[in-house]
Design a protein around this motif. Structure first.
Motif, PDB file in Angstrom:
ATOM      1  N   TYR A 127    -100.367 -24.950  19.757  1.00 46.60           N
ATOM      2  CA  TYR A 127    -101.541 -25.102  18.791  1.00 46.60           C
ATOM      3  C   TYR A 127    -101.417 -24.450  17.554  1.00 46.60           C
ATOM      4  N   GLN A 128    -101.555 -23.237  17.821  1.00 44.10           N
ATOM      5  CA  GLN A 128    -101.746 -22.203  16.535  1.00 44.10           C
ATOM      6  C   GLN A 128    -100.566 -21.919  15.806  1.00 44.10           C
ATOM      7  N   ASN A 129     -99.385 -21.726  16.451  1.00 48.83           N
ATOM      8  CA  ASN A 129     -98.289 -21.791  15.821  1.00 48.83           C
ATOM      9  C   ASN A 129     -97.695 -23.105  14.989  1.00 48.83           C
ATOM     10  N   THR A 130     -98.127 -24.320  15.534  1.00 48.77           N
ATOM     11  CA  THR A 130     -97.795 -25.395  14.849  1.00 48.77           C
ATOM     12  C   THR A 130     -98.787 -25.957  14.003  1.00 48.77           C
ATOM     13  N   MET A 131     -99.996 -25.855  14.277  1.00 50.25           N
ATOM     14  CA  MET A 131    -100.742 -26.393  13.150  1.00 50.25           C
ATOM     15  C   MET A 131    -101.368 -25.359  12.493  1.00 50.25           C
ATOM     16  N   GLY A 132    -101.660 -24.190  12.701  1.00 48.27           N
ATOM     17  CA  GLY A 132    -102.272 -23.110  12.173  1.00 48.27           C
ATOM     18  C   GLY A 132    -101.857 -22.977  10.573  1.00 48.27           C
ATOM     19  N   PRO A 133    -100.532 -22.888  10.415  1.00 45.56           N
ATOM     20  CA  PRO A 133    -100.155 -22.809   9.107  1.00 45.56           C
ATOM     21  C   PRO A 133    -100.619 -24.067   8.054  1.00 45.56           C
ATOM     22  N   TYR A 134    -100.399 -25.192   8.546  1.00 45.60           N
ATOM     23  CA  TYR A 134    -101.101 -26.447   7.773  1.00 45.60           C
ATOM     24  C   TYR A 134    -102.413 -26.323   7.596  1.00 45.60           C
ATOM     25  N   ILE A 135    -103.278 -26.004   8.573  1.00 46.31           N
ATOM     26  CA  ILE A 135    -104.824 -25.769   8.387  1.00 46.31           C
ATOM     27  C   ILE A 135    -104.969 -24.654   7.574  1.00 46.31           C
ATOM     28  N   ALA A 136    -104.205 -23.435   7.223  1.00 49.81           N
ATOM     29  CA  ALA A 136    -104.597 -22.470   6.462  1.00 49.81           C
ATOM     30  C   ALA A 136    -104.331 -22.892   4.828  1.00 49.81           C
ATOM     31  N   ILE A 137    -103.456 -23.778   4.698  1.00 53.20           N
ATOM     32  CA  ILE A 137    -103.236 -24.455   3.459  1.00 53.20           C
ATOM     33  C   ILE A 137    -103.931 -25.674   3.088  1.00 53.20           C
ATOM     34  N   GLU A 138    -104.466 -26.223   3.999  1.00 50.74           N
ATOM     35  CA  GLU A 138    -105.003 -27.740   3.783  1.00 50.74           C
ATOM     36  C   GLU A 138    -105.894 -27.902   2.390  1.00 50.74           C
ATOM     37  N   VAL A 184    -107.416 -38.404  14.133  1.00 47.84           N
ATOM     38  CA  VAL A 184    -106.844 -37.041  14.719  1.00 47.84           C
ATOM     39  C   VAL A 184    -106.178 -36.591  13.586  1.00 47.84           C
ATOM     40  N   TYR A 185    -106.595 -35.274  12.993  1.00 45.68           N
ATOM     41  CA  TYR A 185    -105.809 -34.637  12.156  1.00 45.68           C
ATOM     42  C   TYR A 185    -105.335 -33.114  12.578  1.00 45.68           C
ATOM     43  N   GLU A 186    -104.170 -32.929  12.358  1.00 47.40           N
ATOM     44  CA  GLU A 186    -103.714 -31.451  13.042  1.00 47.40           C
ATOM     45  C   GLU A 186    -104.295 -31.216  14.265  1.00 47.40           C
ATOM     46  N   GLN A 194     -94.149 -26.431  -0.170  1.00 45.38           N
ATOM     47  CA  GLN A 194     -92.766 -26.036  -0.414  1.00 45.38           C
ATOM     48  C   GLN A 194     -92.541 -24.654   0.240  1.00 45.38           C
ATOM     49  N   GLU A 195     -93.461 -23.743  -0.116  1.00 43.78           N
ATOM     50  CA  GLU A 195     -93.251 -22.473   0.505  1.00 43.78           C
ATOM     51  C   GLU A 195     -93.428 -22.330   1.809  1.00 43.78           C
ATOM     52  N   LEU A 196     -94.115 -23.296   2.525  1.00 39.70           N
ATOM     53  CA  LEU A 196     -94.213 -23.128   4.037  1.00 39.70           C
ATOM     54  C   LEU A 196     -92.916 -23.442   4.487  1.00 39.70           C
ATOM     55  N   GLY A 197     -92.222 -24.355   4.233  1.00 42.68           N
ATOM     56  CA  GLY A 197     -90.821 -24.630   4.167  1.00 42.68           C
ATOM     57  C   GLY A 197     -90.632 -25.246   5.832  1.00 42.68           C
TER      58      GLY A 197
END
Length: 278
Positions: free
Chosen positions: A165-176, A54-56, A241-244
């Motif tokens: 889901y969207q708020n927690t994982m969405g940012p990581y998926i967007a910059i994977e 399981v990823y993201e 780094q910018e995601l913070g």
């Protein structure tokens, strides 16, 4: 009776589970997602299995694409085992949705807790001396249920996870696609190409005897943990780094951190695209 298991594995947890299940089935063919799905059809298979991490909070993107392009027998006994540490998320629902479009459905689904292995973020946990025996016991239990052709509903995404889901994982998926910009090699690299051969995404190529990451990475860390000289290093990519966020802030790979992979799965095992279990 034709039995097929399709798997995605980076640090070996999922491959170990797939092999154990195949052995209990008195043999099966295991196909890595590096194969062309159109050439490893399950159209005439009686038992079809999917095993992946399981990823993201979901299945790896490559695994999803593989199943979308796979021909399967809708009347087969179809199972899925997802290896995870804390949240299995919507991984089963993602695959069930793909299967339903092929007029097929799960007969069985289980989530299997394993040693957490993202060494670029944290040391392996829980302790291997506790988790490895647990994983073996649970996998054998899962195997016996599959052999008995039990029909067990797959675990659904919890309501809390669904809301977050969207708020927690969405940012990581967007910059994977930026993740592998953190990898580099130091002077211990011997140009052996192990990293290229174990990568389940086929994301690494060799140039002048050094690995090049091509930005199709899911962060499985196979390249890091199977490097025989520990030459592959990692620094937090600029986008992270910018995601913070909390996770982005702890991304790093200290020299003394253990690079976990399942002790029964060697690099040569992950290099195989087809494994026949007798």
């Amino acid at each position: 009776m034709k039995k097929i298991i399709y798997y995605y594995s980076g640090t070996g947890n999922s491959l170990r589970a797939a092999i154990t299940i195949a052995e209990s089935l008195d043999g099966a063919v295991l196909y890595s997602v590096r194969n062309d799905s159109q050439k490893v059809s399950a159209k005439d298979a009686d038992v079809i299995g999917f095993v992946c991490p399981v990823y993201e909070w979901d299945v790896p993107g490559v695994f999803k694409s593989f199943i979308e392009n796979l021909d399967i027998n809708p009347n087969a006994y179809i199972f899925m085992v997802a290896t995870y540490i804390a949240v299995h998320g919507r991984c089963f629902e993602t695959v069930e949705d793909i299967l339903s479009k092929k007029n097929a459905h799960f007969s069985y689904g289980r989530a299997l807790r394993c040693v957490a292995s993202q060494c670029t973020a944290y040391p392996p946990f829980p302790p291997e001396k506790i988790m490895l025996p647990y994983m073996e016991r649970q996998t054998k239990k899962i195997s016996s249920e599959i052999v008995a052709r039990k029909n067990i509903p797959y675990p659904h995404m919890s309501s809390l996870t669904r809301r977050r889901y969207q708020n927690t994982m969405g940012p990581y998926i967007a910059i994977e696609h930026e993740y592998d910009k953190g990898f580099y090699t130091d002077d211990r690299c011997i140009g052996c190409s192990t990293c290229e051969k174990v990568c389940p995404n086929q994301n690494i190529t060799m140039s002048e005897k050094r690995p090049v990451w091509n930005h199709h990475c899911h962060g499985c860390n196979a390249c890091v943990v199977y490097c025989p000289t520990k030459a592959i290093q990692f620094k937090t990519p600029k986008a992270y780094q910018e995601l913070g966020t909390f996770i982005s802030k702890i991304l790093r790979l200290p020299e003394k951190r253990k690079r976990y992979h399942h002790p029964l799965i060697k690099a040569c095992d992950l290099m195989k695209d087809i494994i026949h279990i007798e």
